[in-house]
Write a protein that holds these residues in place. Structure first.
Motif, PDB file in Angstrom:
ATOM      1  N   SER A   1      39.664  36.123  38.846  1.00 26.85           N
ATOM      2  CA  SER A   1      38.711  35.166  38.282  1.00 26.85           C
ATOM      3  C   SER A   1      37.764  35.874  37.316  1.00 26.85           C
ATOM      4  O   SER A   1      37.475  35.369  36.228  1.00 26.85           O
ATOM      5  N   MET A   2      37.288  37.057  37.718  1.00 24.76           N
ATOM      6  CA  MET A   2      36.419  37.837  36.847  1.00 24.76           C
ATOM      7  C   MET A   2      37.169  38.298  35.599  1.00 24.76           C
ATOM      8  O   MET A   2      36.653  38.215  34.479  1.00 24.76           O
TER       9      MET A   2
ATOM     10  N   SER B   1      31.917  36.241  40.318  1.00 22.01           N
ATOM     11  CA  SER B   1      33.175  36.873  40.739  1.00 22.01           C
ATOM     12  C   SER B   1      32.973  38.358  41.014  1.00 22.01           C
ATOM     13  O   SER B   1      33.558  38.903  41.961  1.00 22.01           O
TER      14      SER B   1
ATOM     15  N   SER C   1      39.878  29.626  38.296  1.00 21.04           N
ATOM     16  CA  SER C   1      38.866  30.282  37.461  1.00 21.04           C
ATOM     17  C   SER C   1      38.603  29.513  36.174  1.00 21.04           C
ATOM     18  O   SER C   1      37.453  29.405  35.726  1.00 21.04           O
TER      19      SER C   1
ATOM     20  N   GLY D   1      43.095  32.523  42.433  1.00 20.19           N
ATOM     21  CA  GLY D   1      42.000  32.768  41.493  1.00 20.19           C
ATOM     22  C   GLY D   1      42.332  32.332  40.079  1.00 20.19           C
ATOM     23  O   GLY D   1      41.481  31.778  39.376  1.00 20.19           O
TER      24      GLY D   1
ATOM     25  N   GLN E   1      33.705  40.000  44.556  1.00 28.53           N
ATOM     26  CA  GLN E   1      34.598  41.144  44.711  1.00 28.53           C
ATOM     27  C   GLN E   1      33.922  42.271  45.469  1.00 28.53           C
ATOM     28  O   GLN E   1      34.510  42.867  46.382  1.00 28.53           O
TER      29      GLN E   1
ATOM     30  N   SER F   1      38.733  36.832  43.575  1.00 34.92           N
ATOM     31  CA  SER F   1      37.523  37.147  42.809  1.00 34.92           C
ATOM     32  C   SER F   1      37.827  38.072  41.648  1.00 34.92           C
ATOM     33  O   SER F   1      37.255  37.941  40.554  1.00 34.92           O
TER      34      SER F   1
END
Length: 553
Positions: free
Chosen positions: A208-209, A175, A159, A155, A179, A205
């Motif tokens: 990445s978020m 993301s 990302s 990620g 998730q 995820s």
């Protein structure tokens, strides 16, 4: 756009718009605290022993069929073997009494052929009890934990590219949705393999978020609010989510229901799509100047200030043409940067092994696992507050070495605490966690200040990858405790002390301007030689032109 901060200076440094954006973005980090460490509970092995099938055995033989061993001076039943059932059944049928008519040490042992019996005193069910991840399959628990961190690695690599292409806001919410779906699907896992695969997606995820929201916040907020967001806000809200996790797990002792509930918490973020704007900086780089101006004018309205007729002049957009791209090869070419990078990689890896190792180890500590997890999370709150205050006044290098030595030294000291003083050992571990959390927050800023602007993304990206390798390794370090409970502490403590020594060779960055070019980057102290620094000035529209060579530093 010569300087975005200059063009939007009329917004001020604070105000309703900035504070609202600050809190809305930080609420996103609550979910990372929920979903980052639930493995502490669903992967914890409860007390267990071999399952005894329903056969004709006397009460004495039912109690004696599980061998007894001494652990830390206490007699406990063995977890992975039993006396051979056929032999025990024959002896029971003949009326022999164990320990009186039969010497149990002479009986043959066998594995738990009929499965295991698990205590339900703490957990009704989790992945250990459902898929019998004990004894020969005990390695599957740290492997499952590592898949989350492998997801972090993937990620973190993608990302940045995704947010640069599709926008920070879109990647944050995509993301979040990924998730939510991943955790929900994980709760329906029909096998350990499916659980691990879904854990990869949860990790990818989630990081990445985290990264995209971090970038979005730094680009949306003013200089003053940006510092607060990057040094305290994101970490503190993550910690609040982490502190809430054990209370949710305390109320829900069944792992599938727990994951479903944690997944459903992401639904509350849906309204944020209409409340959090896209990054105007990113929109301008995409040529969408009108959308960027609309967001800035809305910010001016909320802050009750008047925006100029034209915010971003067309003539200033030429500065957005991309300059030379730097890669990891540029890091390896220069001796000084290569030396600094290797030391930073060791630092990030050691800190992440210690931080995640202690976080995942809370279920193995004596006492209530829910309270231990809460205490572990609580120690992070003062660490983030104190580190934010210390970074304003004191040298980064000295601070990092002090808290690395504190965390590592206490871990080495734990092995000498007798079993009768378990609360002392717990207090030392929590203090060590405080030290690692301090290091965690300091190293982000310190590394960003060491690297020049042209290599900052590359440098931090490499350090982040090393951090992911450290977090992937952490579950296996804790797994060593099944062989000897002090081994994880010795390994983590020794690595941390070594990294604190290495840290002394890095340059100090307090009260120094951020380096813009490779030539402006400071040298490491005492290990790298032959690298010269260059002074730069801005003259007649030309930036960063060398005017004078200086002697070696």
């Amino acid at each position: 756009m010569g300087d975005y901060d200059e063009d939007t200076a009329f917004l001020g440094q604070t105000g309703p718009y900035f504070w609202t954006t600050f809190f809305l973005l930080n609420t996103v980090y609550l979910s990372t605290g929920f979903n980052g460490l639930y493995m502490v509970f669903i992967g914890s092995a409860p007390t267990h022993h071999c399952l005894i099938p329903d056969v004709n055995l006397t009460r004495e033989w039912k109690n004696a069929i599980i061998p007894v061993t001494i652990v830390d001076g206490v007699e406990v039943q063995t977890q992975c073997s039993r006396y051979k059932l056929d032999v025990v059944r024959n002896l029971s049928a003949q009326g022999f009494i164990p320990g009186r008519d039969v010497n149990l040490t002479n009986l043959e042992l066998e594995k738990c052929l009929d499965g295991w019996s698990y205590s339900k005193e703490i957990y009704q069910s989790n992945i250990v009890t459902e898929w019998d991840l004990v004894c020969d399959d005990q390695w599957k628990v740290p492997f499952a934990s590592s898949t989350l961190f492998v997801g972090y690695l993937f990620g973190s690599l993608i990302s940045g590219q995704l947010s640069d292409r599709f926008g920070r806001k879109k990647v944050v919410f995509i993301s979040l949705a990924a998730q939510c779906v991943s955790v929900l699907l994980q709760s329906f896992s029909h096998s350990w393999k499916m659980f691990c695969v879904m854990f990869l997606f949860v990790g990818a995820s989630q990081i990445s978020m985290y990264i995209s929201a971090f970038v979005l916040g730094t680009e949306l907020l003013s200089k003053t609010m940006r510092v607060l967001f990057t040094t305290l806000g994101a970490f503190l809200f993550y910690c609040i989510g982490y502190m809430t996790l054990p209370w949710i797990a305390y109320g829900i002792r069944e792992w599938r229901t727990l994951l479903a509930v944690l997944s459903s918490t992401s639904v509350v973020y849906i309204p944020l799509w209409w409340l959090i704007p896209e990054s105007p900086r990113w929109l301008i780089t995409q040529g969408r100047v009108e959308e960027a101006e609309a967001i800035v004018r809305d910010a001016a309205r909320k802050n009750k200030v008047e925006a100029p007729p034209v915010i971003f002049k067309e003539s200033e957009l030429h500065s957005l043409t991309p300059s030379r791209k730097y890669s990891m090869l540029d890091v390896l070419k220069n001796k000084n940067i290569r030396c600094i990078t290797l030391m930073c990689l060791l630092l990030w890896m050691a800190i992440n092994i210690g931080y995640f190792g202690l976080s995942l180890n809370t279920s193995n500590l004596s006492g209530d696992p829910f309270m231990n997890c809460f205490l572990s999370a609580t120690t992070e709150v003062p660490a983030y507050v104190v580190s934010t205050w210390l970074l304003k006044k004191y040298p980064r290098r000295a601070l990092l070495s002090i808290f690395l030595s504190l965390g590592g030294g206490l871990l080495l000291l734990i092995q000498f605490i007798p079993d009768t003083l378990q609360y002392v050992a717990l207090a030392l571990e929590m203090t060590g966690k405080f030290g690692f959390t301090m290091c965690f927050s300091i190293v982000y800023i310190y590394t960003a200040e060491i690297y020049p602007t042209v290599l900052r993304n590359v440098g931090i990206g490499m350090c982040s990858s090393a951090a992911r390798i450290g977090s992937i390794t952490a579950p296996y370090v804790i797994y060593l405790g099944t062989y000897n409970k002090v081994l994880p502490y010795i390994l983590m403590g020794s690595l941390t002390i070594a990294s604190s020594v290495v840290n002394f060779f890095l340059p100090e960055t307090l009260n120094r301007d951020l380096p813009e070019t490779v030539e402006q980057m400071q040298e490491c102290q005492g290990l790298c030689h032959g690298f010269r620094k260059t002074k730069y000035v801005e003259d007649e529209g030309r930036r960063n032109q060398p005017i004078q060579r200086e002697a070696k530093v």
